[in-house]
Design an enzyme around this catalytic site. Structure first.
Site, mmCIF file in Angstrom:
data_model
loop_
_atom_site.group_PDB
_atom_site.id
_atom_site.type_symbol
_atom_site.label_atom_id
_atom_site.label_comp_id
_atom_site.label_asym_id
_atom_site.label_seq_id
_atom_site.Cartn_x
_atom_site.Cartn_y
_atom_site.Cartn_z
ATOM 1 C CG HIS A 11 -2.505 -6.450 3.074
ATOM 2 N ND1 HIS A 11 -3.133 -5.331 2.005
ATOM 3 C CD2 HIS A 11 -1.484 -6.709 2.334
ATOM 4 C CE1 HIS A 11 -2.878 -5.371 0.616
ATOM 5 N NE2 HIS A 11 -1.698 -6.714 1.318
ATOM 6 N NE ARG A 427 -6.722 7.552 -3.723
ATOM 7 C CZ ARG A 427 -6.068 6.747 -3.434
ATOM 8 N NH1 ARG A 427 -5.559 6.603 -2.235
ATOM 9 N NH2 ARG A 427 -4.771 6.196 -4.149
ATOM 10 C CB ALA A 428 -13.336 9.706 1.283
#
Length: 613
Positions: A11, A427-428
């Site tokens: 993944h 994360r942004a």
């Protein structure tokens, strides 16, 4: 030396490129294919990395894969033999895939690489790094430390589930390991599955759900599921799990112990689920603290690096920091398998240059460059793409961009913010973000239900100017990657009444708890990102202008996507999400878009466009 790192086939496939020990580019495949957690060979991510470096396949010296397939096959086979005849159905399903593809993964990789460029498919270039060593390398080599303890925790690599390593200058060596099936990551994933969320993607939801509950089941977990020694080493009681032999994480004994079958995703959350989340979170924190304390005593090292999926548990990270055993902590922002691509590249580069010419990694304050390592778009390209999408926009100068966006935020609008290079990792961080005013008492609920289309219990994170963080939170260290949790300062908080404390679960979230309620969780905590002028000057300028307007140096920052969608990559992705959600204002480069000015025929049904995660 130019080294291409690859992670794939499980993944979060990704590619990363380093040149002479410096990171050039890194990206996850999901951002290009728009398939969340895409496990496929990262064709698009590789093409991006090579393009960013302006390098051809011939110029790539080494290609590093993030794990060793033969060792993984050995673990799979030995596990099935150890538990035979149980698990035959799982064995029957897995073997054709492994024998037909993964056992011969070298050939598979070379074919995929050759399809991109014949020069990439040269067998002599390909190297393999062990899974946990890749994780450790991803944390230590980009860290600012000349020496450090490196702790890696995840579900499982080849055999290792937890490993401790020591890094000294160019050298990195693993000193301890805990092996499958004894895994803190898999224990947490078992509760992820049992509380109704997807394994390998829903663990952060369990962490977010935990503050709504009480750790009522922690003693049961310690008594029956995991035996933890004082030094943090542990063993699972496999009588309660089925991940070794079955097609699910837990079995009937697990269900009997905790009061019924696993929650289906379409079933409502009950207080029991919140208490289970609080319990496994408490157990995880206990194990991690025992590990870090004993390893600190054993090694005497004062710097700590963290990687692996468990390192994304920012609540546990915050407790390790506050425990005081380490002066500084560096957490790899792409701590999961995507970061393995970067770690494999570093492992091969450092291993081969050390033997060849003694080249050294140059340690910088932030070698990850704020983790802004993905694609960016020139203004002319942005305009061409927006035109093709049918967008209505205006182009403004830098000062007007900052001023108009800050004004939109201060007036309560939800803002899409697509600027500069895309972030690497989950994360942004102000490159591909949805932003909002944290002072609004209704913003958290509105963003969850009307913009993100996700569960209402989930908290949002604050972005805060680095020099102002200690004025608003109980923290005064760098947290650029949103991987540390700290409490909101008590003088910024409002104590809940006894009646409010008695509210059930999510109802507590609607209670005004601080001056910045949209980013204050029910336990008064927040998952912090400190914003630094050196790594993201445009985002820093926006928050500074917002502070001038409001007196608040904090913004709500959540990833620019809806539930089930990967974070946006291109201007077209940003426009599609803008038109498919209730984002009201969009800033892409120096282009500004207002929702009310767009062609209503371009509105999309984004709420149901992606499979729920």
């Amino acid at each position: 030396m130019l080294v291409l790192g690859i992670s794939a086939f499980y993944h979060d496939s990704a590619a990363a490129l380093i040149r002479d020990g410096q990171i050039v580019a890194a990206a996850q495949e999901e951002r290009f294919t728009r398939k969340k957690h895409d496990p496929s060979f990262p064709v698009n991510a590789i093409a991006y990395c090579l393009g960013e470096a302006r390098a051809s396949g011939e110029e790539v010296d080494r290609i590093a894969f993030y794990e060793k397939p033969f060792l993984k096959f050995e673990r799979l086979l030995e596990t099935y033999l150890a538990f035979a005849p149980r698990g035959f159905e799982s064995f029957r399903r897995a073997m054709p895939l492994w024998i037909g593809e993964k056992l011969f993964q070298r050939d598979h990789l070379l074919r995929e690489l050759s399809a991109i460029s014949p020069a990439l498919g040269e067998k002599a270039k390909l190297r393999f790094s062990e899974h946990h060593f890749s994780h450790a390398a991803s944390a230590y080599y980009p860290s600012p430390f000349q020496s450090a303890l490196v702790l890696t925790m995840d579900g499982v690599g080849e055999w290792a589930t937890t490993s401790a390593a020591i890094g000294r200058e160019q050298d990195l060596s693993i000193i301890k390991e805990i092996h499958f099936p004894h895994s803190l990551g898999l224990l947490y994933s078992a509760f992820t599955y049992y509380t109704g969320f997807k394994v390998n993607s829903g663990e952060y939801k369990v962490m977010g759900l935990a503050p709504y509950g009480e750790p009522k089941y922690a003693k049961t977990i310690f008594d029956h599921l995991i035996d933890v020694k004082p030094d943090g080493s542990f063993r699972l009681n496999l009588d309660y799990f089925s991940f070794c032999t079955g097609l699910t994480m837990t079995d009937s004994r697990f269900e009997a112990m905790f009061g019924g079958p696993a929650r289906r995703p379409d079933q409502p959350l009950e207080q029991r689920h919140m208490d289970l989340a609080a319990s496994i979170q408490a157990v995880t924190e206990d194990v991690v603290l025992r590990l870090t304390r004993s390893l600190s005593t054993q090694t005497g090292l004062r710097h700590l690096c963290l990687a692996g999926g468990v390192a994304l548990n920012c609540v546990a990270n915050g407790k390790v920091l506050r425990d005081g055993r380490f002066d500084r902590i560096f957490i790899q922002p792409a701590a999961g398998d995507a970061g393995g691509a970067l770690g494999a590249a570093f492992a091969v580069y450092c291993g081969e240059t050390r033997r060849a010419d003694g080249a050294k990694i140059v340690k910088e304050p932030d070698s990850m460059r704020g983790t802004y390592l993905g694609p960016s778009f020139e203004q002319s390209d942005i305009e061409r793409r927006l035109d093709a999408a049918g967008a209505v926009y205006s182009v403004v100068d830098d000062d007007a961009l900052i001023s108009q966006t800050a004004t939109a935020l201060a007036s309560g609008r939800a803002v899409g913010w697509h600027q500069g290079r895309m972030e690497f990792g989950p994360r942004a961080l102000g490159g591909r973000s949805i932003l909002a005013d944290p002072r609004s008492p209704t913003m958290q609920k509105a963003l969850n239900l009307k913009v993100k289309y996700r569960e209402s219990f989930r908290p949002f994170a604050p972005s805060v100017l680095r020099e102002r963080v200690a004025d608003w939170f109980d923290l005064d260290v760098d947290s650029p990657y949103m991987l540390l949790v700290a409490d909101v300062k008590s003088d910024r908080c409002r104590e809940m009444s006894a009646q409010e404390q008695a509210l059930f679960g999510v109802d507590k979230l609607n209670v005004l708890r601080s001056e910045i309620p949209a980013v204050t969780h029910v336990d008064y905590s927040a998952r912090l990102q400190t914003v630094h002028k050196e790594t993201n000057p445009r985002y820093y300028a926006l928050i500074s202008r917002f502070e001038e307007l409001t007196g608040c140096p904090v913004l709500v920052n959540t990833s620019f996507n809806v539930r089930g969608e990967p974070i946006v990559c291109t201007p077209e992705d940003a426009f599609s999400c803008f038109m498919g959600s209730e984002i009201e204002f969009l800033a892409v480069g120096n282009s500004i878009l207002h929702k009310e000015r767009q062609n209503p025929e371009l509105v999309r049904d984004y709420k149901n466009a992606f499979d729920l995660d």
